[in-house]
Design an enzyme around this catalytic site. Sequence first.
Site, mmCIF file in Angstrom:
data_model
loop_
_atom_site.group_PDB
_atom_site.id
_atom_site.type_symbol
_atom_site.label_atom_id
_atom_site.label_comp_id
_atom_site.label_asym_id
_atom_site.label_seq_id
_atom_site.Cartn_x
_atom_site.Cartn_y
_atom_site.Cartn_z
ATOM 1 N NE ARG A 185 47.611 48.381 37.656
ATOM 2 C CZ ARG A 185 46.868 49.506 37.527
ATOM 3 N NH1 ARG A 185 47.445 50.437 37.190
ATOM 4 N NH2 ARG A 185 45.515 49.286 37.680
ATOM 5 C CB THR A 189 41.371 44.592 34.986
ATOM 6 O OG1 THR A 189 42.170 43.753 34.037
ATOM 7 C CG2 THR A 189 40.320 44.097 35.788
ATOM 8 C CD GLU A 190 42.399 51.568 38.049
ATOM 9 O OE1 GLU A 190 42.372 52.508 38.890
ATOM 10 O OE2 GLU A 190 43.602 51.148 37.965
ATOM 11 N N GLY A 191 40.344 50.175 34.008
ATOM 12 C CA GLY A 191 39.571 50.684 33.030
ATOM 13 C C GLY A 191 38.173 50.219 32.728
ATOM 14 N N GLY A 232 35.653 50.441 35.337
ATOM 15 C CA GLY A 232 34.976 51.911 35.403
ATOM 16 C C GLY A 232 34.040 52.204 34.354
#
Length: 727
Positions: free
Chosen positions: A105, A145-147, A150
Amino acid sequence: MGQKWRWGVILDAGSSGTRLHIYRWKDPRKAIKNATPEELRSLPKLMTEKKWTKKIRPGVSTFGERVKDVGPEHLQSLIDHALSIIPEDKVHDTPIFLMATAGMRLLPQAQQTALTSEICSYLQRNTRFSLPDCDLHVQVIKGETEGLYGWIASNYLLGGFDHPDEHQHGKGHHTYGFLDMGGASAQIAFAPNATEAEKHANDLKLLRLRTLDGQPSEYKVFTTTWLGFGVNQARESYVRNLEDRYADTAAELPDPCLPKGLRTTLEGNIIEKRKTRATSLIGTGQFEECLQLTYPLLGKDKPCEDNPCLINGQHVPAIDFDVNHFIGVSEYWHTTHGVFGGKGDQAYDFATYQKRVKDFCGRSWDDIDSGIDPGHDFDRKLAQEACFKAAWLLNVLHEGIGVPRIGFHEGLSKANVSKSALEAAKNKGFADPFKPVDKIDGIEVSWTLGKMVLYAAGQIPPASGNDKYPVGFGSNVEGTPPDFQFAGSSWEPFRYHGNSTHGSIDDDDDWDLDAEDILDHAKTHSTTGFFAFVFILLLFLWFFRKRERRMRVYGRINSIIRRSRGRPGAASRKGSGSRGGFAGFASKLLRGNPHGGYERVMEEGDADRFELGSTHETDELNDYSDSSDGITPAGSGLLSSKSSTMGLSRLGLSSGLATPVTDHFHHSIASPTSSALDRGGLVVRTDSKERLMLPPHLALAGVGRRSRAASPTRLKSPLMSPLHQET
C-alpha cells in the site's frame, strides 16, 4: 470417483515478507452426508498444519523496481512448497490467492499495478492452480478488508458464528472484536452493540456467510485501518520526532525506549564501537518517559469530523467493553509474550505486564546481551526493540482504543456472561475485554483463514431457491451493492450420478440432488427401510390386482411342478379335482375363480419358433419390462428365438404380432400344443375342450368361440400408452 477434500492456497504478502498458507476442508457435498444437526448449522471446517505454512523474506514490495524478478526469485519457492503438499490431481481445482497488505500500500500506484499484473501472469504461466480472475485473486487489499478477514477468522475459531448461546456477552451480542498490528498498519474490526449499530449503520460492512445447511448468516461489522501505525512505521515516526527534539544539541540522541547503554544508528543497527560521527541513538532505559514520548504518535489531537474518534481523528463507533471482547494478534501477541510474557499466562493483565516491561527496560544492555546466545541475531533484535514496542502497544491499546486497564479476575466479575460460558471463558481467558492470541485450538489466527472461510462458505448452495444473495461483503445496504466483494467461489447444485441400486450416497458418489433433497436424506435416513417396505408391498399388491397376471404366475408354477414330478399333465388332472397340494393353494391364491369359468393358462410352448421382426427398441420401453417373471407389459410384442436364453423379460417391442419361423401361421394357432402368446406376450388363447371336440365344419364357422372383444387379453396396463390396433 469423487474426492472429498477441497484445498486452497493463499499468499500473505506483507511488508516484511510473504507467507504461504494452505487450508483444506471437506467438500460440502460430502460433508453434508453424515453431518449432525449441530454441524449443519456451522460453517465448513477448515484444517491446516504447521508444515503447510512457509515464510520468506523480504516482502513483495521490495520488487517494485524489478517486477520481472518477483516470480522466479520470490514466488517460486512458495509454489514448490505448495505443490509438495497438495495432491497432484487436485491442483487444477485449488484456488490460489496473493493478497498484499501494508507494504504494498505504501508503493506508488503504478508500481502496485505492475507488480500485481506480473504476479498473476507468472502464476498463470507456471502453475496449474485455479486462477480465473486476476483482479480477484491477486490484489492489494485495503486495511479494512484485512481487518474484516481477521474478524471472520477470530470468530470462526472461537465459535462466535456457531454457538451464540454458549458465549453470550450480554445485550444480544455474541461475536468477538479483532485487533491486528503489523509492521506498517493496525486494524480494528468489531460488531457494535445494537444502539451503536443503528446510529452508525452507514459506517458498517454487511457480511454474508452460508452455513453447511445452506442457510444465510448476516453480520454488520465496523472495520477500519490506521496506515502508518504499525510498529515499524511508528518507530520511524518516533525517531524523526527525536531528531527534531535534539537536532541542535547533540550528535547522540538520548532514547528512553532503548535499554540503557545500547547504541544504534537511526535505522536501528547496533553500533558495537563508535567509529563514525553520524547521528546515533543512545539508550537511557526510562520506560515512563518512553510512554510519554510515544503517546503523541496516536494523533489524539487531530480534529474529529465524525464523532466519536479514537486514533488519528478516524471515526470509530463507541465501543461497549461489556459487549465487545477483543482478541489481538500479530504484534499484540509477540509484544506481550516473547521477551515479556510468561508461557502459562491465561490472559492479558495490565499491571503484571507493565511491571515486567519496566523491570526489563531498566536493565543495562550489557546485562541483557549476556543472556542471549552468541549468533542469535534475531533474539538480539527482539530484545533491542522490545521496550519501544511495549510502550507503543500500551498506548494504542489503552489510550487509543480505550481498553480498560483491568486484570483478568476483575474482568470476569464485570463481564455479562452465562454460567457455562463463564467457565469456558475462564479456561481460555476470553471473558476479559482483551486477550492477545497466537493460536486457538492449534490453528494460527490469521486474516488469511478468514478469507478462506469466506471462500469455502461460498461453495455451499443456498437451501432455498429464493436466496439470491451471494456470499461476501460490501456496503450495509439491501441487495448486492456495487462495491460487493464476492467470496471468489461458486456453487453448483449437488448432483448424483452414482450406480448404487439402492440410491445410497457414498463418499465416492457424484450427486444430482439439490441441497434440500440431501438434507432430507441426512435427516430421515432412519426411516428409509420402513418406506422401502411399504413401497414393495404396494408394488406387489398393484402387480397382482389383475386376474390375468395371477393366472400367468400360476401357470408357470404349475408347469414347474409338473416337470418336477416327471408326469406331464398330472398336476392339472389332480388340480381339476380336489385342487390339493401346492397347486391347489396356488390356484386359490392366484386364480381366484372357484366356479371353473374361462381361465387363461400359460402352456409350455415353442418359444424358438418365433423371431424378431422389424422393431425400434427404446430405453424407455425396456424400463417397463419385468425381470423376474418373463411377463412384458400389455402391448405389441415380438419374441426372438434368442429369447430363450435371455428370459421372456427381454421380448422385443414393436407394432405387430409375433412372426413365426414357418409359413404355417394359421396351423400353428390351431394346434393345441402350440405356444399361446397374446399381445402382451401371449397372443393366442387356448381353445376350450368343448370347441376342440366340435365337428370341423362347426369349428370353422366359429361355433363355441368366445368374442375377442370379451377376451381378458384385450385389457391394457394403465402404465402403458394405447396400442395402435391393426386394421
